[in-house]
Design a protein around this motif. Structure first.
Motif, PDB file in Angstrom:
ATOM      1  N   ASN A  89      14.712   2.587   7.569  1.00 54.00           N
ATOM      2  CA  ASN A  89      14.328   3.696   7.229  1.00 54.00           C
ATOM      3  C   ASN A  89      13.454   3.688   5.860  1.00 54.00           C
ATOM      4  O   ASN A  89      13.583   4.268   4.931  1.00 54.00           O
ATOM      5  N   ALA A  90      12.577   2.353   5.715  1.00 53.68           N
ATOM      6  CA  ALA A  90      12.066   2.053   4.637  1.00 53.68           C
ATOM      7  C   ALA A  90      11.311   3.002   3.534  1.00 53.68           C
ATOM      8  O   ALA A  90      11.519   3.417   2.467  1.00 53.68           O
ATOM      9  N   VAL A  91      10.394   3.788   4.391  1.00 57.39           N
ATOM     10  CA  VAL A  91       9.290   4.684   3.740  1.00 57.39           C
ATOM     11  C   VAL A  91      10.242   5.893   2.943  1.00 57.39           C
ATOM     12  O   VAL A  91       9.975   6.160   1.926  1.00 57.39           O
ATOM     13  N   GLU A  92      11.039   6.561   3.833  1.00 54.67           N
ATOM     14  CA  GLU A  92      11.721   7.646   3.388  1.00 54.67           C
ATOM     15  C   GLU A  92      12.537   7.218   2.321  1.00 54.67           C
ATOM     16  O   GLU A  92      12.960   7.984   1.193  1.00 54.67           O
ATOM     17  N   THR A  93      13.323   5.956   2.386  1.00 52.53           N
ATOM     18  CA  THR A  93      14.325   5.632   1.384  1.00 52.53           C
ATOM     19  C   THR A  93      13.546   5.229   0.098  1.00 52.53           C
ATOM     20  O   THR A  93      13.879   5.872  -1.067  1.00 52.53           O
ATOM     21  N   ALA A  94      12.306   4.643   0.001  1.00 57.96           N
ATOM     22  CA  ALA A  94      11.558   4.235  -1.207  1.00 57.96           C
ATOM     23  C   ALA A  94      11.158   5.849  -1.618  1.00 57.96           C
ATOM     24  O   ALA A  94      11.068   5.774  -2.859  1.00 57.96           O
ATOM     25  N   ARG A  95      10.777   6.687  -1.029  1.00 52.33           N
ATOM     26  CA  ARG A  95      10.398   8.225  -1.494  1.00 52.33           C
ATOM     27  C   ARG A  95      11.445   8.775  -2.156  1.00 52.33           C
ATOM     28  O   ARG A  95      11.210   9.076  -3.190  1.00 52.33           O
ATOM     29  N   ARG A  96      12.611   8.869  -1.678  1.00 55.52           N
ATOM     30  CA  ARG A  96      13.700   9.410  -2.003  1.00 55.52           C
ATOM     31  C   ARG A  96      14.365   8.765  -3.574  1.00 55.52           C
ATOM     32  O   ARG A  96      14.537   9.135  -4.244  1.00 55.52           O
ATOM     33  N   SER A  97      14.216   7.411  -3.474  1.00 55.19           N
ATOM     34  CA  SER A  97      14.682   6.521  -4.542  1.00 55.19           C
ATOM     35  C   SER A  97      13.502   6.740  -5.892  1.00 55.19           C
ATOM     36  O   SER A  97      14.347   7.014  -6.859  1.00 55.19           O
ATOM     37  N   LEU A  98      12.405   6.879  -5.459  1.00 52.18           N
ATOM     38  CA  LEU A  98      11.523   7.111  -6.671  1.00 52.18           C
ATOM     39  C   LEU A  98      11.673   8.450  -7.098  1.00 52.18           C
ATOM     40  O   LEU A  98      11.744   8.745  -8.545  1.00 52.18           O
ATOM     41  N   ALA A  99      11.871   9.594  -6.376  1.00 54.02           N
ATOM     42  CA  ALA A  99      12.266  10.960  -6.726  1.00 54.02           C
ATOM     43  C   ALA A  99      13.640  10.956  -7.516  1.00 54.02           C
ATOM     44  O   ALA A  99      13.520  11.816  -8.591  1.00 54.02           O
ATOM     45  N   PHE A 100      14.510  10.303  -7.268  1.00 51.60           N
ATOM     46  CA  PHE A 100      15.733  10.293  -7.785  1.00 51.60           C
ATOM     47  C   PHE A 100      15.511   9.822  -9.290  1.00 51.60           C
ATOM     48  O   PHE A 100      16.199  10.385 -10.502  1.00 51.60           O
ATOM     49  N   ALA A 124       0.714  -1.228  -0.099  1.00 53.41           N
ATOM     50  CA  ALA A 124      -0.085   0.051  -0.113  1.00 53.41           C
ATOM     51  C   ALA A 124       0.897   1.265   0.103  1.00 53.41           C
ATOM     52  O   ALA A 124       0.567   2.167  -0.709  1.00 53.41           O
ATOM     53  N   ILE A 125       1.874   1.272   0.756  1.00 58.41           N
ATOM     54  CA  ILE A 125       2.628   2.320   0.641  1.00 58.41           C
ATOM     55  C   ILE A 125       3.440   2.683  -0.496  1.00 58.41           C
ATOM     56  O   ILE A 125       3.428   3.800  -1.118  1.00 58.41           O
ATOM     57  N   LEU A 126       4.005   1.760  -0.974  1.00 64.96           N
ATOM     58  CA  LEU A 126       4.767   1.668  -2.387  1.00 64.96           C
ATOM     59  C   LEU A 126       3.602   2.389  -3.506  1.00 64.96           C
ATOM     60  O   LEU A 126       3.972   3.118  -4.450  1.00 64.96           O
ATOM     61  N   ALA A 127       2.497   1.778  -3.375  1.00 65.47           N
ATOM     62  CA  ALA A 127       1.516   2.260  -4.427  1.00 65.47           C
ATOM     63  C   ALA A 127       1.081   3.649  -4.310  1.00 65.47           C
ATOM     64  O   ALA A 127       1.091   4.591  -5.017  1.00 65.47           O
ATOM     65  N   ASP A 128       0.979   4.198  -2.913  1.00 64.36           N
ATOM     66  CA  ASP A 128       0.728   5.451  -2.732  1.00 64.36           C
ATOM     67  C   ASP A 128       1.731   6.379  -2.978  1.00 64.36           C
ATOM     68  O   ASP A 128       1.508   7.763  -3.515  1.00 64.36           O
ATOM     69  N   LEU A 129       3.026   6.052  -2.794  1.00 63.39           N
ATOM     70  CA  LEU A 129       4.179   6.720  -3.169  1.00 63.39           C
ATOM     71  C   LEU A 129       4.370   6.973  -4.654  1.00 63.39           C
ATOM     72  O   LEU A 129       5.037   7.960  -5.485  1.00 63.39           O
ATOM     73  N   GLY A 130       3.663   6.112  -5.539  1.00 64.79           N
ATOM     74  CA  GLY A 130       3.562   5.883  -6.946  1.00 64.79           C
ATOM     75  C   GLY A 130       4.505   5.021  -7.817  1.00 64.79           C
ATOM     76  O   GLY A 130       4.495   5.036  -8.815  1.00 64.79           O
ATOM     77  N   TYR A 131       4.861   3.960  -7.004  1.00 62.72           N
ATOM     78  CA  TYR A 131       5.534   2.822  -7.690  1.00 62.72           C
ATOM     79  C   TYR A 131       4.569   2.068  -8.366  1.00 62.72           C
ATOM     80  O   TYR A 131       3.553   2.001  -8.103  1.00 62.72           O
ATOM     81  N   GLN A 132       4.924   1.316  -9.570  1.00 58.59           N
ATOM     82  CA  GLN A 132       3.929   0.815 -10.378  1.00 58.59           C
ATOM     83  C   GLN A 132       4.350  -0.779 -10.232  1.00 58.59           C
ATOM     84  O   GLN A 132       3.265  -1.504 -10.894  1.00 58.59           O
ATOM     85  N   SER A 133       5.347  -1.322  -9.520  1.00 57.95           N
ATOM     86  CA  SER A 133       5.678  -2.684  -9.706  1.00 57.95           C
ATOM     87  C   SER A 133       6.212  -2.906  -8.238  1.00 57.95           C
ATOM     88  O   SER A 133       6.867  -1.985  -7.485  1.00 57.95           O
ATOM     89  N   VAL A 134       6.355  -4.408  -7.995  1.00 60.17           N
ATOM     90  CA  VAL A 134       6.722  -4.629  -6.557  1.00 60.17           C
ATOM     91  C   VAL A 134       7.661  -5.991  -6.848  1.00 60.17           C
ATOM     92  O   VAL A 134       7.053  -6.923  -7.462  1.00 60.17           O
ATOM     93  N   ALA A 135       8.659  -6.029  -6.118  1.00 61.29           N
ATOM     94  CA  ALA A 135       9.503  -7.367  -6.299  1.00 61.29           C
ATOM     95  C   ALA A 135       9.327  -7.892  -4.928  1.00 61.29           C
ATOM     96  O   ALA A 135       9.697  -7.664  -4.005  1.00 61.29           O
ATOM     97  N   ILE A 136       8.397  -9.148  -4.966  1.00 56.82           N
ATOM     98  CA  ILE A 136       8.105  -9.690  -3.430  1.00 56.82           C
ATOM     99  C   ILE A 136       9.156 -10.852  -3.216  1.00 56.82           C
ATOM    100  O   ILE A 136       9.219 -11.793  -3.778  1.00 56.82           O
ATOM    101  N   THR A 137       9.909 -10.490  -2.203  1.00 60.23           N
ATOM    102  CA  THR A 137      10.831 -11.551  -1.640  1.00 60.23           C
ATOM    103  C   THR A 137      10.197 -12.368  -0.697  1.00 60.23           C
ATOM    104  O   THR A 137       9.669 -11.921   0.399  1.00 60.23           O
ATOM    105  N   LEU A 138       9.894 -13.617  -1.216  1.00 59.19           N
ATOM    106  CA  LEU A 138       9.123 -14.615  -0.202  1.00 59.19           C
ATOM    107  C   LEU A 138       9.993 -14.683   0.943  1.00 59.19           C
ATOM    108  O   LEU A 138      11.176 -14.935   1.119  1.00 59.19           O
ATOM    109  N   ASP A 139       9.417 -14.765   2.262  1.00 57.95           N
ATOM    110  CA  ASP A 139      10.271 -14.899   3.449  1.00 57.95           C
ATOM    111  C   ASP A 139       9.384 -15.074   4.560  1.00 57.95           C
ATOM    112  O   ASP A 139       7.924 -15.468   4.245  1.00 57.95           O
TER     113      ASP A 139
END
Length: 275
Positions: free
Chosen positions: A259-270, A20-35
């Motif tokens: 720091n997952a949320v902020e890292t994901a946010r910054r990565s997408l902006a970059f 949900a967070i990744l979609a809200d940030l604007g990502y279009q795909s997710v790599a799901i690591t089974l764990d």
């Protein structure tokens, strides 16, 4: 291309919250690591989890790939063990069983591919024997993937039996199956000096089904935040556009989970700002 993120970078989040967070940030795909905490293939409650995840992915309009690089899922004592090149047959079968289950999950979720790697050769195996075992395992997995109509995207990984693109090319020829394609990790290519990165993207355009991205320095296998390494991302993204790559470009920063949320946010902006 679709900008995405690997859930191993959200190790302290519930999978549903991470999606949900990744979609809200604007990502279009997710790599799901089974764990253990993310669609564990051995969980008694898996079927219900898969239904919920499939529904959530659809609602969030997220594409997905299945990643199989969990550190301790199969062996709580030893990282990334066992593998397809383990000495003992029962150990190799344990990894193969896990990968088959990953293929089944990919089918259920409608994922673009299942990504996996070779593993490291132990001291009791020579390279030729290890390669033979790997080809045998990959062919067996391809048979299962063919039945499920799922694509396999093999990832060369520093420190493992298949680490370079040259060795992948050899493996690809030996396996020789239409379901057997490629995951390229941009940082891995830079780490091992396999540059220009764009050349590899263009050469393997027909087989490139998954991509990992992060910054890195040559000779050091350490996934870095964008801007902290040496990679020319403009040339990488330009090459992906040139080859009309339509798969996921998944940020892989597992050690930034604190720091997952902020890292994901910054990565997408970059990545969005790269010309």
């Amino acid at each position: 291309m679709r900008l995405g993120y690997n859930t191993n970078g959200f190790a302290h989040h519930r999978l549903e919250d991470a999606l949900a967070i990744l979609a809200d940030l604007g990502y279009q795909s997710v790599a799901i690591t089974l764990d253990y905490h993310a669609l564990n293939p051995f969980d008694d409650q898996l079927s219900g989890q898969v239904r919920s995840c499939r529904s959530l992915l659809q609602r969030l309009e997220l594409h997905s790939v299945i990643e199989t690089g969990a550190r301790f899922l199969l062996d709580p004592w030893h990282k990334h063990q066992p593998t397809l090149v383990s000495l003992e047959a029962h150990a190799r079968e344990k990894r193969l069983d896990f990968l088959r289950r990953a293929v089944d999950l990919a089918k259920e979720l409608g994922s673009d591919a299942v990504s996996f790697w070779s593993g490291s050769r132990g001291p009791d195996l020579d390279d030729a024997t290890a390669l033979h075992l790997l080809v045998e395992g990959c062919r067996s997995l391809c048979e299962h993937a063919e039945k499920r109509q799922v694509r396999l995207a093999f990832e060369p990984e520093p420190g493992m039996l298949i680490d370079t693109m040259e060795l992948f090319a050899k493996l690809h020829g030996l396996v020789g199956h239409p379901r057997f394609g490629l995951t390229i990790d941009v940082g891995h290519l830079h780490c091992l000096g396999e540059v220009p990165i764009a050349n590899h993207l263009r050469r393997w355009r027909e087989w490139l089904w998954n991509l990992h991205i992060e910054d890195m320095r040559q000779g050091i296998h350490d996934h870095l935040m964008f801007g902290e390494g040496e990679i020319d991302f403009a040339s990488v993204l330009r090459a992906l556009r040139d080859i009309d790559y339509d798969g996921g470009v998944h940020v892989e920063l597992s050690r930034h989970s604190h720091n997952a949320v902020e890292t994901a946010r910054r990565s997408l902006a970059f990545l969005r700002a790269v010309p």
